[in-house]
Design an enzyme around this catalytic site. Structure first.
Site, PDB file in Angstrom:
ATOM      1  N   TYR A 147       0.849  -1.198   0.000  1.00  0.00           N
ATOM      2  CA  TYR A 147       0.000   0.000   0.000  1.00  0.00           C
ATOM      3  C   TYR A 147       0.882   1.245   0.000  1.00  0.00           C
ATOM      4  O   TYR A 147       1.774   1.371   0.845  1.00  0.00           O
ATOM      5  CB  TYR A 147      -0.910   0.015   1.236  1.00  0.00           C
ATOM      6  CG  TYR A 147      -1.868   1.191   1.254  1.00  0.00           C
ATOM      7  CD1 TYR A 147      -2.849   1.311   0.286  1.00  0.00           C
ATOM      8  CD2 TYR A 147      -1.780   2.184   2.230  1.00  0.00           C
ATOM      9  CE1 TYR A 147      -3.731   2.387   0.290  1.00  0.00           C
ATOM     10  CE2 TYR A 147      -2.663   3.269   2.235  1.00  0.00           C
ATOM     11  CZ  TYR A 147      -3.631   3.359   1.265  1.00  0.00           C
ATOM     12  OH  TYR A 147      -4.503   4.425   1.257  1.00  0.00           O
ATOM     13  N   ASP A 150       9.065   2.672   1.117  1.00  0.00           N
ATOM     14  CA  ASP A 150       7.917   3.373   1.691  1.00  0.00           C
ATOM     15  C   ASP A 150       7.940   3.091   3.195  1.00  0.00           C
ATOM     16  O   ASP A 150       7.589   2.004   3.643  1.00  0.00           O
ATOM     17  CB  ASP A 150       6.614   2.860   1.055  1.00  0.00           C
ATOM     18  CG  ASP A 150       5.391   3.597   1.593  1.00  0.00           C
ATOM     19  OD1 ASP A 150       5.502   4.207   2.671  1.00  0.00           O
ATOM     20  OD2 ASP A 150       4.339   3.539   0.939  1.00  0.00           O
ATOM     21  N   LYS A 188       3.279   9.596   9.061  1.00  0.00           N
ATOM     22  CA  LYS A 188       2.706   9.163  10.349  1.00  0.00           C
ATOM     23  C   LYS A 188       3.465   9.722  11.557  1.00  0.00           C
ATOM     24  O   LYS A 188       3.289  10.867  11.919  1.00  0.00           O
ATOM     25  CB  LYS A 188       2.605   7.638  10.386  1.00  0.00           C
ATOM     26  CG  LYS A 188       1.670   7.129   9.273  1.00  0.00           C
ATOM     27  CD  LYS A 188       0.995   5.841   9.632  1.00  0.00           C
ATOM     28  CE  LYS A 188       0.264   5.257   8.441  1.00  0.00           C
ATOM     29  NZ  LYS A 188      -1.168   5.318   8.503  1.00  0.00           N
TER      30      LYS A 188
END
Ligand code: PMP
Length: 447
Positions: free
Chosen positions: A152, A252, A280
């Site tokens: 993702y 990522d 995040k």
């Protein structure tokens, strides 16, 4: 107990949430601010959060295992962040002029992750992967990107090819569109690779090397693959073949940065990419993300030159809120707290206890229960023996897995199909309670 019984219990405890859902649904599609926040029969609407807990509008307390989708490694509203933000609020909220907090956070990232020699801040993990892919393509002068089936990378067009769905053979996947509204032409520029396949992934990269501007990977795949790590042999093979052909390799790290250690996935796996996308935890909870990496690449395609930009060589990347002082201040406060050296070892310790306890339950139950994840990242699946790639994840028994999550929610543990997290604000008693509730839920499920 079928999922309906857990739902009934949830409904009996949350009449205000249900009423708010009806109200919210008139103005917010699905009553929520994003597809991932939707849940059946209706979402929990939160009144407040503190430490490892949230309270819904009905006054129920939950042990929060979503933690802002992994953002709040120190728990909700940690004092160092609240204090730093209170101080920054007196100085500026938003500027669109460079300011000190941005420089300090960039320096801190570079100190903790030395391979991130230069960094640009943007506002979300999706923007981070979008921009880092653009930078890599500009640097290498090739249009096509390679990505792994099931990883993702956010919600932009290039990220939503072969994340949620699959096509073609396991060893030779084909692009699969994950969302309505994305032009099919996007798929022509995406090469899809098999995850955890140390033979076929490098082979396909090798065969397409001349066309590739970037290879992007989640070294630990959180949401996309249900919380599973890359095999070392596979990750090393991907690094080797990309290096051989001079194709920028992008990690990522949106979920992994600072959670797998202060050096992120690079430190954890011992493999160094050329570029990274981050997010995040880095935001301190105030909406920020970043991309960066090798000076040579960043300098060539991102650094503005005299005049304005030479947009034949360089990428356009800006953003009204990029690097805003509140986000930078919050991020820096979190990293400085982690650097003190207490939070992460404590968090990893309680996480080992939880993982061990869940694994014991999995060994004892008659239900086929699988515990995945590393360090403070978790997920529980039912109906499969193991997961190594997207095809395995799609075989998970979604009904039974949802029943377990619903059982936890109805009994005061906030969980979902999204990766689950602990924070350093969670206590040993919280972990005990999670395990007790899990045992009880499993027995009611017939296990
Ligand atoms: N990459 C990964 C690995 C992610 O898990 C996410 C979000 N969960 C993103 C990118 C996108 O980040 P955001 O939701 O901030 O756009």
């Amino acid at each position: 107990m079928a999922v309906g019984e857990f739902e009934k219990l949830y409904e009996s405890r949350t009449p205000e949430c249900q009423a708010l859902f009806e109200e919210a649904s008139k103005v917010l599609p699905g009553g929520v601010g994003g597809s991932g926040k939707f849940m059946q029969p209706y979402p929990i609407y939160v009144e407040k959060a503190y430490g490892g807990y949230v309270w819904d509008v009905d006054g129920n307390q939950y042990i929060d295992m979503l933690m802002g989708a992994g953002v709040h490694i120190l728990g909700h509203n940690p004092q160092p962040v609240v204090d730093a933000l209170a101080d920054q609020l007196q100085k500026s909220i938003h500027l669109y002029i460079p300011a000190l907090p941005e420089i300090r956070l960039a320096q801190k990232i570079n100190q903790l992750m030395p391979h991130v020699e230069m960094v640009r801040f943007i506002n979300s993990g999706s923007e981070a992967t979008m921009m880092v892919l653009r930078a890599a393509r500009a640097y290498r002068g090739r249009d096509k990107i390679a990505r792994f089936e099931g990883n993702y990378h956010g919600q932009h067009d290039f990220a939503l090819v072969s994340t949620l769905t699959t096509a073609g053979e396991l060893e030779q996947p084909e692009p699969s569109m994950d969302s309505a509204g994305i032009p099919k032409a996007v798929a022509e520029k995406v090469l899809v690779l098999p995850y955890n396949d140390p033979v076929n992934a490098p082979r396909i990269i090798e065969e397409n090397a001349d066309e590739l501007g970037a290879v992007i990977i989640e070294a630990f795949s959180a949401f996309g693959l249900g919380c599973i790590p890359a095999d070392p042999e596979f990750l090393n093979a991907v690094r080797e073949v990309t290096k051989k052909h001079g194709i920028p390799l992008i990690f990522d790290e949106v979920v992994t940065n600072f959670r797998l250690g202060l050096g992120g996935a690079t430190e954890y796996f011992g493999v160094t990419p050329d570029l990274v996308a981050m997010g995040k935890i880095l935001s301190g909870g105030v909406t920020s993300a970043a991309y960066g990496g090798k000076r040579e690449i960043m300098q060539k395609v991102v650094t503005p030159t005299a005049g304005l930009w030479d947009l034949k060589e360089q990428i356009f990347q800006s953003g009204t809120f990029s690097g805003n002082p509140l986000s930078m201040t919050a991020g820096l406060a979190v990293l400085e707290e982690l650097e003190k050296g207490e939070a992460l070892p404590y968090l990893d310790g309680i996480s080992d206890t939880l993982r061990g306890g869940w694994k014991d339950l999995a060994d004892k139950t008659d239900l086929k229960m699988l515990v995945t994840g590393v360090k403070s990242i978790f997920q529980i699946h039912f109906g499969v023996d193991g997961i190594r790639n997207k095809r395995d994840l799609l075989r998970v028994d979604k009904g039974v897995t949802r029943e377990f999550h619903m059982g936890l929610i109805a009994n005061g543990i906030l969980a979902s199909a999204h990766p689950l997290f602990l924070s350093s604000a969670h206590t040993e008693q919280d972990v005990e309670k999670i395990l007790d509730v899990s045992k009880d839920v499993l027995s009611k499920m017939g296990g």
